[in-house]
Design a protein around this motif. Structure first.
Motif, short mmCIF file in Angstrom:
data_model
loop_
_atom_site.label_atom_id
_atom_site.label_comp_id
_atom_site.label_asym_id
_atom_site.label_seq_id
_atom_site.Cartn_x
_atom_site.Cartn_y
_atom_site.Cartn_z
N ASN A 1 1.80 -19.61 -1.26
CA ASN A 1 1.35 -18.87 -0.08
C ASN A 1 1.18 -17.40 -0.47
N TYR A 2 0.14 -17.12 -1.24
CA TYR A 2 -0.03 -15.79 -1.83
C TYR A 2 -0.37 -14.73 -0.79
N ARG A 3 -1.07 -15.10 0.30
CA ARG A 3 -1.45 -14.10 1.31
C ARG A 3 -0.21 -13.50 1.98
N LEU A 4 0.68 -14.34 2.52
CA LEU A 4 1.88 -13.84 3.17
C LEU A 4 2.79 -13.13 2.17
N PHE A 5 2.83 -13.64 0.95
CA PHE A 5 3.68 -13.05 -0.08
C PHE A 5 3.28 -11.60 -0.32
N TYR A 6 2.00 -11.32 -0.51
CA TYR A 6 1.57 -9.96 -0.82
C TYR A 6 1.62 -9.04 0.42
N VAL A 7 1.40 -9.62 1.59
CA VAL A 7 1.52 -8.80 2.81
C VAL A 7 2.94 -8.24 2.93
N GLU A 8 3.94 -9.12 2.77
CA GLU A 8 5.33 -8.66 2.89
C GLU A 8 5.76 -7.83 1.70
N LEU A 9 5.30 -8.16 0.51
CA LEU A 9 5.66 -7.40 -0.68
C LEU A 9 5.16 -5.96 -0.58
N LEU A 10 3.92 -5.79 -0.11
CA LEU A 10 3.38 -4.44 0.04
C LEU A 10 4.07 -3.66 1.15
N ASP A 11 4.46 -4.35 2.24
CA ASP A 11 5.20 -3.67 3.31
C ASP A 11 6.55 -3.15 2.80
N ILE A 12 7.25 -3.98 2.02
CA ILE A 12 8.53 -3.55 1.44
C ILE A 12 8.31 -2.38 0.51
N SER A 13 7.25 -2.43 -0.30
CA SER A 13 6.95 -1.35 -1.26
C SER A 13 6.64 -0.04 -0.55
N LEU B 1 -3.17 -2.71 -6.00
CA LEU B 1 -4.57 -3.10 -6.18
C LEU B 1 -4.74 -4.60 -6.08
N ARG B 2 -3.81 -5.36 -6.72
CA ARG B 2 -3.89 -6.82 -6.62
C ARG B 2 -3.64 -7.29 -5.20
N GLY B 3 -2.69 -6.63 -4.52
CA GLY B 3 -2.41 -7.02 -3.13
C GLY B 3 -3.59 -6.83 -2.23
N ASP B 4 -4.32 -5.71 -2.42
CA ASP B 4 -5.51 -5.49 -1.59
C ASP B 4 -6.58 -6.54 -1.87
N LEU B 5 -6.76 -6.90 -3.13
CA LEU B 5 -7.75 -7.94 -3.46
C LEU B 5 -7.37 -9.27 -2.85
N VAL B 6 -6.06 -9.57 -2.84
CA VAL B 6 -5.60 -10.84 -2.25
C VAL B 6 -5.86 -10.84 -0.75
N LYS B 7 -5.52 -9.73 -0.07
CA LYS B 7 -5.67 -9.67 1.39
C LYS B 7 -7.13 -9.82 1.81
#
Length: 298
Positions: A199-211, A254-260
Motif C-alpha cells: 500500500n505505497y500511497r498511504l505509506f508515503y502520505v504518512e511518511l511525508l507527514d511525519i517527516s 521527491l519520490r513521495g510526490d511522484l507516488v502521490k
C-alpha cells in the motif's frame, strides 16, 4: 365572736412569715453612657432559696450591665445591678421575676430616659496631650513583618511557577525528546504493514507527514507549509541540516510526490529503503543541531 381573734392571729402569722421584695432605681434620667444602679432586696427569707435570671442577664437588651453583685444571707437577699445605656431615647426596665419557695415576686417596672448632654459646638479636650513616639527599625518590622513575609512568599511562588513552566517548555523542545517521539511514530507506521501489503500511497502520505512535522519542530523550518521544491531550497539556504541528511530528505520527498500523483509505483524494497533512511536521518538530527550550536556560538 370567739373566732375573730383566731382569724386575726392567723393573718398576722401569714404576713409575719411572708417574704417582702423591694426595689430602688437611683436615677430615672441618665446621660449617654452614664452609670445607673438598680437595687433589689428580699427580706424574711428564712433560709429559702431565691431563683432569678443569671448574673449579667437580668436587664433587657439595651441595658449594658457593668456590674451585677448578689449578696444572700439567712434572711435577706440583696442584688445590685450597675448598668449604662448607649442610645438616646426612653427605655423600660420591666417587672423582674424572683421565685422564692415556689412563689413569684415581681419588682415594679421603671421608665428611664437617656439623653445626650453634649451640645453642638462644645470643645472636646483630650485628657492627655498626644505624645510623639519615635519608631525604630524593630518597631516597623513588628508592624509590617507579616505583610513583608506574605509578599516574599507570593514572589517565591511566582518564581517557582515560572521556573517550572520554563523547564517544561525546555524539556518538551529538547531535540532528544522530539527524536524519540518521531521514532515512536515511525514504529507505529511500521506496524500498519503498508510495506508488506504494497500500500505505497498511504505509506508515503504518512511518511511525508511525519517527516514534515519533524523538520518543522526539530529544525524550525516551516516544512508543514512549504511545497517540496521550496522546502529543498530552504534547507540548502538554511544550512542547518547536514548535506547527507539533506540528500535523504530530498530523495524521500521527491519520490513521495511522484507516488502521490501516480507517476511511479515503488516496490517493497524502495519503501523499506526510504523508511530506513528517514529513521537514520531522525537519529542523526541531534548531531546536526549540536554542530549548528557550535557554529553559531549559542
Amino acid at each position: 365572736m370567739k373566732r375573730l381573734p383566731f382569724i386575726l392571729f392567723l393573718l398576722l402569722s401569714i404576713f409575719s412569715f411572708s417574704q417582702t421584695l423591694s426595689s430602688k432605681l437611683d436615677k430615672q434620667t441618665l446621660a449617654l453612657g452614664e452609670a445607673g444602679t438598680l437595687h433589689i432586696q428580699i427580706s424574711d427569707l428564712q433560709a429559702k432559696d431565691v431563683l432569678s435570671a443569671p448574673k449579667n442577664e437580668l436587664l433587657p437588651f439595651h441595658f449594658e450591665e457593668i456590674k451585677d453583685s448578689i449578696n444572700k444571707q439567712l434572711n435577706t437577699y440583696d442584688r445590685v445591678v450597675e448598668f449604662a445605656v448607649f442610645e438616646e431615647g426612653k427605655f423600660t426596665i420591666p417587672a423582674l421575676d424572683f421565685r422564692v419557695n415556689g412563689k413569684v415576686l415581681k419588682t415594679i417596672p421603671y421608665d428611664i430616659e437617656v439623653i445626650n448632654t453634649a451640645q453642638k459646638g462644645d470643645e472636646i479636650n483630650d485628657i492627655m496631650k498626644n505624645k510623639q513616639v519615635d519608631l525604630g527599625v524593630q518597631d516597623y518590622w513588628e508592624m509590617y513583618k507579616w505583610y513583608i513575609l506574605g509578599l516574599l512568599i507570593v514572589l517565591a511562588v511566582i518564581f517557582l511557577i515560572y521556573q517550572l513552566i520554563k523547564y517544561g517548555r525546555r524539556k518538551n523542545s529538547d531535540p532528544i525528546v522530539m527524536t524519540n517521539q518521531t521514532l515512536r511514530e515511525l514504529e507505529k507506521l511500521k506496524k500498519k504493514n503498508y510495506i508488506e501489503d504494497g500500500n505505497y500511497r498511504l505509506f508515503y502520505v504518512e511518511l511525508l507527514d511525519i517527516s514534515r512535522n519533524f523538520i518543522t519542530k526539530q529544525y524550525k523550518i516551516p516544512a508543514d507549509v512549504l511545497l517540496t521544491d521550496d522546502l529543498i531550497d530552504v534547507m540548502k539556504l538554511n544550512n542547518t541540516i547536514s548535506p547527507e541528511n539533506e540528500k535523504i530528505i530530498e530523495d524521500i520527498f521527491l519520490r513521495g510526490d511522484l507516488v502521490k500523483f501516480a507517476k511511479v509505483f515503488p516496490d517493497q524494497q524502495d519503501m523499506q529503503t526510504d523508511f530506513d533512511q528517514l529513521k537514520t536521518f531522525v537519529k542523526r538530527s541531534s548531531k546536526d543541531l549540536e554542530i549548528e550550536q557550535l557554529r553559531t556560538g549559542v
